[in-house]
Design a protein around this motif. Structure first.
Motif, short mmCIF file in Angstrom:
data_model
loop_
_atom_site.label_atom_id
_atom_site.label_comp_id
_atom_site.label_asym_id
_atom_site.label_seq_id
_atom_site.Cartn_x
_atom_site.Cartn_y
_atom_site.Cartn_z
N SER A 1 0.95 -1.36 -0.44
CA SER A 1 0.11 0.19 -0.55
C SER A 1 0.80 1.23 0.00
CB SER A 1 -0.96 0.30 1.95
OG SER A 1 -2.16 0.97 1.57
N ALA B 1 -2.80 3.82 -2.73
CA ALA B 1 -2.61 3.51 -4.00
C ALA B 1 -2.01 1.78 -3.36
CB ALA B 1 -1.93 4.01 -4.46
N GLU C 1 -1.98 -2.38 -4.32
CA GLU C 1 -0.89 -3.44 -5.46
C GLU C 1 -1.49 -3.95 -5.21
OE1 GLU C 1 3.50 -2.60 -6.55
OE2 GLU C 1 3.11 -4.22 -5.46
N THR D 1 0.94 -6.10 -12.99
CA THR D 1 0.73 -5.51 -11.59
C THR D 1 -0.36 -5.04 -11.38
OG1 THR D 1 2.67 -5.99 -10.48
CG2 THR D 1 1.56 -4.49 -9.46
N TYR E 1 -2.99 -2.18 -10.00
CA TYR E 1 -2.79 -0.88 -8.61
C TYR E 1 -4.54 -0.40 -8.83
CZ TYR E 1 2.26 -0.82 -9.70
OH TYR E 1 3.31 -1.42 -9.50
N ARG F 1 7.19 0.15 -9.58
CA ARG F 1 5.76 0.52 -8.96
C ARG F 1 6.10 1.57 -7.46
NH1 ARG F 1 7.75 -2.14 -4.30
NH2 ARG F 1 5.74 -3.02 -3.29
N ALA G 1 3.10 3.78 -8.88
CA ALA G 1 1.56 4.24 -7.35
C ALA G 1 1.65 5.92 -7.05
CB ALA G 1 2.82 3.86 -6.12
#
Length: 186
Positions: free
Chosen positions: A15, A27, A29, A39, A41, A73, A77
């Motif tokens: 998170s 956000a 994950e 992945t 989000y 990532r 995010a």
């Protein structure tokens, strides 16, 4: 809402938090959804805010974005949280077929715009969370390229979705080629 989300996306793996004087959103994950090596989000907290398209209707939304796990990532995010913060500040709900762009989504990728869609690669029952008033709608922010952004602007979202159904597209590759060449092919 967490139970609904994890039922369809699986266990939250990470998170990311954006918190300031006015908002606190996350956000979340999820790994390997909707496909292996992808992945996903998802925002959590945007739905605390009423969004509008006109004064008579209120909307609650959360935003979904997905990419191959090889993309950064933290940057994804951050982009999703910053984007969500701007939507909350404007107070305007996103509608299917809208395009937002043209500016880099994250560094060193070709995708520079977002297409607002239904989360068609996830189960139908995931689309709506009925435990809020009004229900919360999960909106897929599909990464698109500049050429696709201009196509939607010129030809409309129905024409774009018709094109999507006729081609193979790796939606999760932020460096993919556009689904067609030219700015406004018909």
């Amino acid at each position: 809402m967490i139970e609904h989300i994890e039922t369809y996306l699986g266990e939250i793996t990470t998170s990311f938090l954006l918190k300031n004087d006015k908002i606190s959103i996350q956000a979340l994950e999820f790994q390997n959804t909707p496909f292996p090596d992808v992945t996903t989000y998802l925002t959590l907290g945007v739905s605390k805010f009423d969004l509008h398209r006109n004064p008579e209707y209120k909307f609650k939304q959360e935003y979904l974005f997905a990419a191959h796990k090889s993309f950064d990532r933290s940057e994804i995010a951050s982009m999703l949280l910053t984007f969500s913060e701007s939507i909350i500040e404007k107070g305007i709900a996103l509608l299917r077929g809208e395009v937002i762009g043209e500016k880099p989504l994250i560094s060193n990728v070709r995708a520079n715009s977002l297409y607002v869609s239904m989360p068609v690669f996830w189960e139908d029952d995931f689309y709506t969370f009925n435990g809020s008033t009004p229900p919360t709608i999960f909106v897929w922010l599909m990464p698109i390229m500049s050429e696709e952004y201009h196509f939607v602007k010129s030809n409309g979202w129905n024409a774009f979705e018709d094109k999507l159904e006729m081609v193979e597209c790796d939606f999760w590759d932020l460096n993919r080629k556009p689904i067609f060449n030219g700015l406004a092919e018909g």
